[in-house]
Write a protein that holds these residues in place. Structure first.
Motif, PDB file in Angstrom:
ATOM      1  N   VAL A 520       0.842  -1.203   0.000  1.00 54.22           N
ATOM      2  CA  VAL A 520       0.000   0.000   0.000  1.00 54.22           C
ATOM      3  C   VAL A 520       0.871   1.245   0.000  1.00 54.22           C
ATOM      4  O   VAL A 520       0.612   2.214  -0.727  1.00 54.22           O
ATOM      5  N   GLN A 521       1.941   1.240   0.812  1.00 58.84           N
ATOM      6  CA  GLN A 521       2.775   2.429   0.941  1.00 58.84           C
ATOM      7  C   GLN A 521       3.498   2.786  -0.358  1.00 58.84           C
ATOM      8  O   GLN A 521       3.784   3.959  -0.610  1.00 58.84           O
ATOM      9  N   ARG A 522       3.758   1.780  -1.217  1.00 62.86           N
ATOM     10  CA  ARG A 522       4.483   2.049  -2.457  1.00 62.86           C
ATOM     11  C   ARG A 522       3.713   2.983  -3.385  1.00 62.86           C
ATOM     12  O   ARG A 522       4.318   3.662  -4.216  1.00 62.86           O
ATOM     13  N   PHE A 523       2.379   3.002  -3.259  1.00 63.00           N
ATOM     14  CA  PHE A 523       1.580   3.783  -4.211  1.00 63.00           C
ATOM     15  C   PHE A 523       0.949   5.011  -3.564  1.00 63.00           C
ATOM     16  O   PHE A 523       0.160   5.698  -4.200  1.00 63.00           O
ATOM     17  N   ALA A 524       1.247   5.284  -2.305  1.00 62.29           N
ATOM     18  CA  ALA A 524       0.801   6.533  -1.671  1.00 62.29           C
ATOM     19  C   ALA A 524       2.029   7.412  -1.516  1.00 62.29           C
ATOM     20  O   ALA A 524       2.579   7.578  -0.425  1.00 62.29           O
ATOM     21  N   THR A 525       2.494   7.958  -2.628  1.00 67.99           N
ATOM     22  CA  THR A 525       3.812   8.601  -2.677  1.00 67.99           C
ATOM     23  C   THR A 525       3.766  10.123  -2.719  1.00 67.99           C
ATOM     24  O   THR A 525       4.787  10.755  -2.484  1.00 67.99           O
ATOM     25  N   ARG A 526       2.641  10.704  -3.060  1.00 63.65           N
ATOM     26  CA  ARG A 526       2.594  12.166  -3.116  1.00 63.65           C
ATOM     27  C   ARG A 526       2.638  12.767  -1.699  1.00 63.65           C
ATOM     28  O   ARG A 526       2.242  12.111  -0.733  1.00 63.65           O
ATOM     29  N   GLU A 556      -6.151  -0.327  -8.238  1.00 60.13           N
ATOM     30  CA  GLU A 556      -5.874  -1.527  -9.028  1.00 60.13           C
ATOM     31  C   GLU A 556      -4.384  -1.900  -8.946  1.00 60.13           C
ATOM     32  O   GLU A 556      -4.024  -3.080  -8.877  1.00 60.13           O
ATOM     33  N   ARG A 557      -3.514  -0.869  -8.915  1.00 65.05           N
ATOM     34  CA  ARG A 557      -2.095  -1.157  -8.786  1.00 65.05           C
ATOM     35  C   ARG A 557      -1.783  -1.797  -7.431  1.00 65.05           C
ATOM     36  O   ARG A 557      -0.970  -2.730  -7.335  1.00 65.05           O
ATOM     37  N   ILE A 558      -2.418  -1.296  -6.392  1.00 64.30           N
ATOM     38  CA  ILE A 558      -2.221  -1.889  -5.071  1.00 64.30           C
ATOM     39  C   ILE A 558      -2.695  -3.337  -5.077  1.00 64.30           C
ATOM     40  O   ILE A 558      -2.017  -4.246  -4.558  1.00 64.30           O
ATOM     41  N   ARG A 559      -3.887  -3.592  -5.655  1.00 63.63           N
ATOM     42  CA  ARG A 559      -4.433  -4.965  -5.679  1.00 63.63           C
ATOM     43  C   ARG A 559      -3.491  -5.902  -6.435  1.00 63.63           C
ATOM     44  O   ARG A 559      -3.184  -7.009  -5.983  1.00 63.63           O
ATOM     45  N   GLN A 560      -3.011  -5.433  -7.583  1.00 60.64           N
ATOM     46  CA  GLN A 560      -2.119  -6.279  -8.378  1.00 60.64           C
ATOM     47  C   GLN A 560      -0.792  -6.515  -7.649  1.00 60.64           C
ATOM     48  O   GLN A 560      -0.240  -7.615  -7.694  1.00 60.64           O
ATOM     49  N   GLU A 561      -0.282  -5.462  -6.994  1.00 62.79           N
ATOM     50  CA  GLU A 561       0.989  -5.599  -6.289  1.00 62.79           C
ATOM     51  C   GLU A 561       0.881  -6.627  -5.157  1.00 62.79           C
ATOM     52  O   GLU A 561       1.766  -7.447  -4.950  1.00 62.79           O
ATOM     53  N   ARG A 612     -14.378 -11.122  -4.151  1.00 58.33           N
ATOM     54  CA  ARG A 612     -13.102 -10.661  -3.589  1.00 58.33           C
ATOM     55  C   ARG A 612     -12.034 -10.459  -4.661  1.00 58.33           C
ATOM     56  O   ARG A 612     -12.274 -10.695  -5.821  1.00 58.33           O
ATOM     57  N   ASN A 613     -10.867  -9.978  -4.233  1.00 57.10           N
ATOM     58  CA  ASN A 613      -9.718  -9.723  -5.112  1.00 57.10           C
ATOM     59  C   ASN A 613     -10.128  -8.843  -6.292  1.00 57.10           C
ATOM     60  O   ASN A 613      -9.863  -9.148  -7.426  1.00 57.10           O
ATOM     61  N   ARG A 614     -10.754  -7.716  -5.966  1.00 58.82           N
ATOM     62  CA  ARG A 614     -11.194  -6.802  -7.024  1.00 58.82           C
ATOM     63  C   ARG A 614     -11.340  -5.399  -6.443  1.00 58.82           C
ATOM     64  O   ARG A 614     -11.335  -5.211  -5.226  1.00 58.82           O
ATOM     65  N   VAL A 615     -11.505  -4.420  -7.340  1.00 57.38           N
ATOM     66  CA  VAL A 615     -11.684  -3.013  -6.973  1.00 57.38           C
ATOM     67  C   VAL A 615     -13.068  -2.578  -7.420  1.00 57.38           C
ATOM     68  O   VAL A 615     -13.435  -2.769  -8.580  1.00 57.38           O
ATOM     69  N   ILE A 616     -13.855  -2.013  -6.530  1.00 58.69           N
ATOM     70  CA  ILE A 616     -15.202  -1.509  -6.820  1.00 58.69           C
ATOM     71  C   ILE A 616     -15.242  -0.049  -6.423  1.00 58.69           C
ATOM     72  O   ILE A 616     -14.804   0.329  -5.333  1.00 58.69           O
ATOM     73  N   THR A 617     -15.801   0.779  -7.317  1.00 57.34           N
ATOM     74  CA  THR A 617     -15.923   2.220  -7.062  1.00 57.34           C
ATOM     75  C   THR A 617     -17.350   2.532  -6.654  1.00 57.34           C
ATOM     76  O   THR A 617     -18.299   2.170  -7.338  1.00 57.34           O
ATOM     77  N   GLY A 618     -17.512   3.234  -5.502  1.00 57.76           N
ATOM     78  CA  GLY A 618     -18.838   3.661  -5.052  1.00 57.76           C
ATOM     79  C   GLY A 618     -19.392   4.720  -5.981  1.00 57.76           C
ATOM     80  O   GLY A 618     -18.675   5.568  -6.502  1.00 57.76           O
ATOM     81  N   THR A 619     -20.719   4.724  -6.143  1.00 57.91           N
ATOM     82  CA  THR A 619     -21.319   5.609  -7.153  1.00 57.91           C
ATOM     83  C   THR A 619     -22.386   6.524  -6.593  1.00 57.91           C
ATOM     84  O   THR A 619     -22.764   7.495  -7.235  1.00 57.91           O
TER      85      THR A 619
END
Length: 629
Positions: A520-526, A556-561, A612-619
């Motif tokens: 998770v930390q790898r992609f929260a870089t800003r 999605e990058r976090i999930r794949q990583e 599971r093992n997926r990304v869902i966006t709230g709408t």
């Protein structure tokens, strides 16, 4: 307190010294073309004015030489009393030009000084100075009394001074060239600034520590190191120059007030810091409380009782207070109190500074920048040592808490091993051991929660903890609402983590949490991004100024990583997956944190529900406005 002891020592030595001969006429002090600084104490003569009879200058000038007493020493100190003294000093200008050196009277608490000497600043004599006069009336703005005098070429000039004071009759006279005076003043100012800067830093540091940990010893110490420099500033004339230049009555009373406050706070700090309890030291405890009480009463009296009536009792209490606190530290050191060694060394430095200053006044040591500022040096070193002692005490308390936690962790691990062995033996023993593990785990979680609340970082994963997340997320929502910028929130949960823990054990589960946190930390870089552990196997990521497309891409990058990162358990490779709920919004109100989190949480549950093992966006959410993409 150190200044008070110094005054006592000065008075005792002066009483012990025999009076010089009255018969011989004092030699003049020579001012040459190369003179920079001339100490005048050895050239001073003095005469005590008859009580109740104010003598005019003409009569003083007509006195025979036999009426005057030569000082003869390197200091002019006639102690405490109600007598009025006249001083005279002969100055000889050894040059063929008019000289205008500065005459400095280096004791800023003299009440009234009438100077009869030719001066370029006034044609009206006498020139009146003293701490009973408003500061702006001084010829030269300085904490001491400084007056330029005019010395005719190749001639002698007699300077007369009439001094009235309720403090100690100390009249140190120095003749300066203006350049040398201002050069020396730069060194003095540097020393004073360094001292008060150190004290101010220590005050703020210990005040912040008190506010952080709530330990009252720090508050008493702050009171002590605040009162002590205020006392020194009042005694040295700094406070009169910068804080209350027109408050002539308070200028004297402040010396008594702050000195007694230093005794009060020094005593209460000593009792608490080195544990002078009634149980272990009943007599010392009562004596210290008596000293603190008397000093507090004297501090209150200083607000309305005249200086001359309180100065002697205050000096006595200060001397007894210093001796008491030094005695307490030595006794507690002998009893094995760890903090007492720092405390004793601090008091040794403080007393050493006072002794050095006293010896310089008696010419045992040379007068220089160090000896003149020895009190501040000793006080500053003492303040630093006491601050180190407080920090050491706090560190030891933290170390004890950490060791306690380690012992609990060790026992918890032993209990787990015992549980695993008992599972193969009997079912009943398993239930009992499991109950014990739960109880100890609950105690450990409570202890960990208390420790983690003191820090914003989660001790296991290295991410920010929930408390920090709640505060930062609330601020991010307010910022997004104010500037109408998109804000994205990711809520992650490790799939089948309970089953993972039951299968491989909690220690392996902890390593799994660390692995997921690293992904998770790898992609929260800003700079504005925030990754935190929300609780258990659940993580959150806040992405300010990020639309839904960017947030979904990060998720999605976090999930794949996580999915592709191999996790080895006992030689086997296990692949862990996560489900992620994403919510991106332009907040419609400043307090929309619950709605945004609920939106992301619902999306997480939907991801769980879809396998599971997926990304869902709230709408959808009624309290937020979804940005257009």
């Amino acid at each position: 307190m150190i200044k008070a002891l110094t005054a006592i020592l000065l008075g005792m030595v002066c009483l012990a010294q025999p009076l010089s001969s009255r018969a011989a006429e004092a030699l003049p002090a020579l001012w040459s073309a190369h003179s920079k600084q001339v100490e005048l104490s050895r050239f001073v003569e003095y005469w005590q004015e008859p009580a109740g009879d104010e003598v005019a200058i003409d009569r003083v000038k007509s006195l025979p030489d036999s009426a005057w007493t030569r000082n003869g020493g390197d200091s002019v100190n006639l102690g405490y009393g109600d007598a009025v003294y006249w001083f005279r000093v002969r100055l000889r200008n050894g040059t063929d030009q008019l000289a205008e050196p500065f005459l400095e009277i280096g004791y800023p608490v003299l009440d009234r000084i009438e100077v009869f000497a030719p001066t370029p600043v006034s044609r009206n004599l006498p020139v009146v100075m003293g701490d009973k006069q408003p500061f702006y009336e001084r010829p030269i703005d300085h904490r001491n009394f400084v007056l330029p005098v005019s010395l005719p070429p190749a001639a002698d000039t007699v300077v007369y001074l009439r001094v009235t004071t309720t403090s100690s009759m100390q009249v140190p006279l120095t003749l300066w060239s203006p350049d040398a005076f201002y050069s020396a003043e730069q060194s003095r100012g540097l020393f004073e600034g360094l001292y008060y800067g150190i004290v101010l830093v220590m005050i703020l540091y210990n005040l912040f520590v008190y506010l952080a940990v709530g330990e009252r010893s720090f508050l008493h110490y702050v009171g002590y190191i605040t009162a002590m420099p205020l006392f020194l500033a009042s005694l040295h004339g700094m406070a009169f120059q910068y804080f209350w230049p027109n408050a002539t009555w308070w200028n004297d009373q402040s010396i008594l007030f702050f000195l007694n406050l230093a005794i009060v706070f020094g005593g209460t700090f000593s009792i608490r810091f080195i544990n002078v309890t009634r149980q272990e030291h009943p007599y010392l405890n009562r004596w210290a409380i008596v000293m603190v009480t008397v000093a507090a009463l004297l501090a209150g009296c200083a607000l309305f009782v005249p200086y001359r009536d309180l100065i002697v009792p205050t000096i006595v209490v200060a001397a007894l207070g210093c001796s008491t606190m030094l005695l307490l530290s030595v006794v507690r050191w002998m009893k094995g109190e760890p903090a007492a060694r720092y405390y004793t060394m601090a008091w040794v430095f403080m007393l050493f500074g006072g002794i050095v200053l006293a010896l310089s006044k008696f010419t045992v040591l040379p007068r220089n920048m160090f000896t003149e500022n020895a009190t501040q040096v000793g006080s500053a070193l003492g303040v630093i040592l006491l601050s180190i002692a407080l920090a050491d005490r706090l560190d030891r308390e933290k170390r004890r808490a950490f060791e306690s936690q380690q012992r609990l962790l060790l026992e918890e691990r032993k209990t787990r091993i015992a549980q695993e062995k008992s599972l193969r033996v009997q079912q009943e023993a398993n239930a009992l051991l499991e109950q014990r593990v739960k109880e100890r785990t609950l105690d450990l979680e409570k202890l960990n929660q208390q420790l983690l609340e003191l820090n914003a970082t989660d001790a296991l994963t290295g991410l920010k903890n929930r408390g920090h997340f709640d505060e930062a997320f609330r601020s991010a929502v307010v910022h997004a609402f104010r500037y109408q910028q998109p804000l994205s929130l990711l809520v992650l949960d490790i799939d089948h983590f309970k089953h993972f823990n039951d299968t491989y054990g909690h220690l392996v589960g902890d390593d799994c949490l660390k692995m997921v946190a690293a992904c998770v930390q790898r992609f929260a870089t800003r700079p504005g991004d925030l990754a935190a552990r929300y609780g258990g196997e659940e993580f959150v990521v806040v992405l300010p100024e990020t639309p839904d497309v960017g947030a979904t891409r990060v998720a999605e990058r976090i999930r794949q990583e996580v999915e592709k990162t191999p996790f080895r358990v006992s030689g086997d490779t296990v692949h862990v997956t996560v489900s992620i709920g994403v919510c991106t919004a332009l907040p419609a109100k400043a307090d929309a944190t619950k709605e945004i989190f609920h939106c992301a949480d619902e999306a997480l549950y939907e991801a769980k529900g879809q396998g599971r093992n997926r990304v869902i966006t709230g709408t959808q959410n009624v309290a937020i406005t979804l940005p257009k993409t």
